[in-house]
Design a protein around this motif. Structure first.
Motif, PDB file in Angstrom:
ATOM      1  N   PHE A  87       0.843  -1.196   0.000  1.00  0.00           N
ATOM      2  CA  PHE A  87       0.000   0.000   0.000  1.00  0.00           C
ATOM      3  C   PHE A  87       0.877   1.244   0.000  1.00  0.00           C
ATOM      4  N   ILE A  88       0.454   2.247  -0.786  1.00  0.00           N
ATOM      5  CA  ILE A  88       1.146   3.531  -0.775  1.00  0.00           C
ATOM      6  C   ILE A  88       0.130   4.665  -0.684  1.00  0.00           C
ATOM      7  N   THR A  89       0.570   5.784  -0.118  1.00  0.00           N
ATOM      8  CA  THR A  89      -0.242   6.997  -0.092  1.00  0.00           C
ATOM      9  C   THR A  89       0.710   8.179   0.033  1.00  0.00           C
ATOM     10  N   SER A  90       0.148   9.372   0.232  1.00  0.00           N
ATOM     11  CA  SER A  90       0.963  10.570   0.384  1.00  0.00           C
ATOM     12  C   SER A  90       0.422  11.407   1.548  1.00  0.00           C
ATOM     13  N   LYS A  91       1.308  12.168   2.141  1.00  0.00           N
ATOM     14  CA  LYS A  91       0.920  13.098   3.200  1.00  0.00           C
ATOM     15  C   LYS A  91       0.635  14.496   2.645  1.00  0.00           C
ATOM     16  N   GLU A  92       0.648  14.598   1.324  1.00  0.00           N
ATOM     17  CA  GLU A  92       0.460  15.886   0.658  1.00  0.00           C
ATOM     18  C   GLU A  92      -0.861  16.537   1.088  1.00  0.00           C
ATOM     19  N   ASN A  93      -0.760  17.727   1.702  1.00  0.00           N
ATOM     20  CA  ASN A  93      -1.931  18.510   2.132  1.00  0.00           C
ATOM     21  C   ASN A  93      -2.843  17.750   3.097  1.00  0.00           C
ATOM     22  N   ARG A  94      -2.286  16.810   3.859  1.00  0.00           N
ATOM     23  CA  ARG A  94      -3.070  16.049   4.817  1.00  0.00           C
ATOM     24  C   ARG A  94      -3.126  16.769   6.162  1.00  0.00           C
ATOM     25  N   SER A  95      -4.194  16.518   6.907  1.00  0.00           N
ATOM     26  CA  SER A  95      -4.329  17.092   8.244  1.00  0.00           C
ATOM     27  C   SER A  95      -3.396  16.384   9.214  1.00  0.00           C
ATOM     28  N   LYS A  96      -3.185  16.996  10.352  1.00  0.00           N
ATOM     29  CA  LYS A  96      -2.301  16.419  11.370  1.00  0.00           C
ATOM     30  C   LYS A  96      -2.798  15.045  11.816  1.00  0.00           C
ATOM     31  N   SER A  97      -4.124  14.922  12.025  1.00  0.00           N
ATOM     32  CA  SER A  97      -4.680  13.645  12.491  1.00  0.00           C
ATOM     33  C   SER A  97      -4.534  12.555  11.434  1.00  0.00           C
ATOM     34  N   THR A  98      -4.704  12.933  10.156  1.00  0.00           N
ATOM     35  CA  THR A  98      -4.547  11.949   9.078  1.00  0.00           C
ATOM     36  C   THR A  98      -3.100  11.497   8.967  1.00  0.00           C
ATOM     37  N   ILE A  99      -2.169  12.434   9.099  1.00  0.00           N
ATOM     38  CA  ILE A  99      -0.744  12.085   9.044  1.00  0.00           C
ATOM     39  C   ILE A  99      -0.385  11.129  10.179  1.00  0.00           C
ATOM     40  N   GLU A 100      -0.970  11.356  11.345  1.00  0.00           N
ATOM     41  CA  GLU A 100      -0.721  10.453  12.478  1.00  0.00           C
ATOM     42  C   GLU A 100      -1.244   9.047  12.179  1.00  0.00           C
ATOM     43  N   SER A 101      -2.429   8.990  11.533  1.00  0.00           N
ATOM     44  CA  SER A 101      -2.997   7.677  11.170  1.00  0.00           C
ATOM     45  C   SER A 101      -2.105   6.961  10.165  1.00  0.00           C
ATOM     46  N   ILE A 102      -1.568   7.707   9.203  1.00  0.00           N
ATOM     47  CA  ILE A 102      -0.666   7.118   8.208  1.00  0.00           C
ATOM     48  C   ILE A 102       0.599   6.601   8.879  1.00  0.00           C
ATOM     49  N   ASP A 103       1.150   7.402   9.796  1.00  0.00           N
ATOM     50  CA  ASP A 103       2.377   7.012  10.489  1.00  0.00           C
ATOM     51  C   ASP A 103       2.189   5.748  11.325  1.00  0.00           C
ATOM     52  N   ASN A 104       0.964   5.533  11.789  1.00  0.00           N
ATOM     53  CA  ASN A 104       0.684   4.369  12.629  1.00  0.00           C
ATOM     54  C   ASN A 104       0.228   3.155  11.824  1.00  0.00           C
ATOM     55  N   SER A 105       0.292   3.252  10.508  1.00  0.00           N
ATOM     56  CA  SER A 105      -0.151   2.163   9.636  1.00  0.00           C
ATOM     57  C   SER A 105       1.041   1.502   8.952  1.00  0.00           C
ATOM     58  N   ASP A 106       0.736   0.481   8.155  1.00  0.00           N
ATOM     59  CA  ASP A 106       1.775  -0.216   7.388  1.00  0.00           C
ATOM     60  C   ASP A 106       1.845   0.281   5.945  1.00  0.00           C
ATOM     61  N   VAL A 107       1.462   1.524   5.732  1.00  0.00           N
ATOM     62  CA  VAL A 107       1.420   2.091   4.387  1.00  0.00           C
ATOM     63  C   VAL A 107       2.706   2.849   4.089  1.00  0.00           C
ATOM     64  N   ASP A 108       3.251   2.650   2.895  1.00  0.00           N
ATOM     65  CA  ASP A 108       4.429   3.401   2.469  1.00  0.00           C
ATOM     66  C   ASP A 108       4.009   4.774   1.968  1.00  0.00           C
ATOM     67  N   VAL A 109       4.855   5.756   2.215  1.00  0.00           N
ATOM     68  CA  VAL A 109       4.537   7.144   1.864  1.00  0.00           C
ATOM     69  C   VAL A 109       5.419   7.607   0.715  1.00  0.00           C
ATOM     70  N   VAL A 110       4.788   8.225  -0.298  1.00  0.00           N
ATOM     71  CA  VAL A 110       5.526   8.843  -1.405  1.00  0.00           C
ATOM     72  C   VAL A 110       5.255  10.342  -1.390  1.00  0.00           C
ATOM     73  N   SER A 111       5.933  11.067  -2.256  1.00  0.00           N
ATOM     74  CA  SER A 111       5.950  12.529  -2.132  1.00  0.00           C
ATOM     75  C   SER A 111       4.644  13.224  -2.509  1.00  0.00           C
ATOM     76  N   SER A 112       3.877  12.650  -3.455  1.00  0.00           N
ATOM     77  CA  SER A 112       2.674  13.329  -3.937  1.00  0.00           C
ATOM     78  C   SER A 112       1.612  12.326  -4.361  1.00  0.00           C
ATOM     79  N   PHE A 113       0.382  12.802  -4.485  1.00  0.00           N
ATOM     80  CA  PHE A 113      -0.692  11.937  -4.951  1.00  0.00           C
ATOM     81  C   PHE A 113      -0.535  11.605  -6.425  1.00  0.00           C
ATOM     82  N   ARG A 114       0.093  12.482  -7.170  1.00  0.00           N
ATOM     83  CA  ARG A 114       0.358  12.176  -8.577  1.00  0.00           C
ATOM     84  C   ARG A 114       1.286  10.967  -8.680  1.00  0.00           C
ATOM     85  N   GLU A 115       2.254  10.901  -7.784  1.00  0.00           N
ATOM     86  CA  GLU A 115       3.150   9.745  -7.752  1.00  0.00           C
ATOM     87  C   GLU A 115       2.400   8.496  -7.294  1.00  0.00           C
ATOM     88  N   VAL A 116       1.495   8.658  -6.317  1.00  0.00           N
ATOM     89  CA  VAL A 116       0.668   7.540  -5.864  1.00  0.00           C
ATOM     90  C   VAL A 116      -0.097   6.955  -7.047  1.00  0.00           C
TER      91      VAL A 116
END
Length: 245
Positions: free
Chosen positions: A26-55
């Motif tokens: 799984f991949i996603t991006s933190k681009e323009n994400r809220s603080k709470s959403t970023i925390e949820s991403i950090d606590n998941s097994d999802v890989d992060v890329v730089s932008s949604f276009r890259e996703v």
């Protein structure tokens, strides 16, 4: 396989928990994400890329689960970047789904039916490539409705027509019961015909509706727009009720 996520609310978070395989990333991006959403991403097994276009560009399957109001704009921005399948899980009208189809080469119309964070939700899908997602049966129930884009969207709205008007009526009845200090008795008398789990299910429904009244109002507006040739008395009353919450 790479599954990209645009949106990281309860729907996507639960899919990440359910779809466990060494062959799926799984991949996603933190681009323009809220603080709470970023925390949820950090606590998941999802890989992060730089932008949604890259996703979008890297995904074999891109899942859009944001909100009805942003679903078309998301498709406009990223639909043509997707070389694989674009799965839209937003609660939108058939007209909106067909509009999204203009910007996406390989669209599948989808809906998660059941409690969003349950262990056994059902994924309903329609579209010419729907059969390509049957591999997800290893992780959750998948039901192919047809090869026609928009069929699942109609079913989503019909379900929402029922559940959201019922939620509005439930909240109103509960509020009246509170005025008379008869909340427990209210649930007791209805449980006689609706079953022992009625109270717990109702309180969960009320809590969810109050916390998400804005999004649910968006969904009701989609229903009114889609089924405008029908009377929709109860749907319009539910929308009015949600606007007062």
């Amino acid at each position: 396989m790479i599954i990209g996520l645009i949106g990281f609310g309860k729907v996507c978070q639960n899919l990440v928990k359910l779809i466990k395989s060494d062959d799926i990333r799984f991949i996603t991006s933190k681009e323009n994400r809220s603080k709470s959403t970023i925390e949820s991403i950090d606590n998941s097994d999802v890989d992060v890329v730089s932008s949604f276009r890259e996703v979008a560009a890297k995904s074999d399957l891109l899942i859009s689960a944001t909100s009805p109001a942003s679903s078309i704009e998301i498709a406009k921005k990223y639909g043509k970047c997707v070389k694989g399948i674009y799965l839209d899980l937003n609660n939108i009208s058939p007209e909106s789904t067909l509009e999204i189809d203009k910007y996406v080469d390989n669209l599948i119309d989808g809906a998660i039916i059941g409690k969003i964070d349950s262990d056994n939700p059902t994924l309903y899908i329609s579209g010419k490539s729907a059969d390509e997602l049957l591999f997800l049966n290893d992780f959750l129930d998948v039901v192919v409705i047809s090869d026609k884009i928009g069929d699942v969207a109609i079913l989503k709205l019909l379900r929402s027509t029922y559940t959201k008007t019922l939620s509005a009526l439930l909240i109103e009845s509960y509020q009246i019961a509170q005025n008379y200090n008869l909340e427990d008795e209210f649930f007791d008398v209805i449980s006689v015909t609706e079953g022992d789990d009625f109270k717990n299910h109702s309180l969960s429904r009320i809590k969810n509706t109050l916390a998400n009244s804005k999004r649910k109002s968006e969904e009701l507006n989609e229903i009114i727009e889609c089924f405008s040739q029908n009377e929709l008395i109860m749907v319009k009353a539910a929308l009015d009720k949600f606007s007062r919450l």
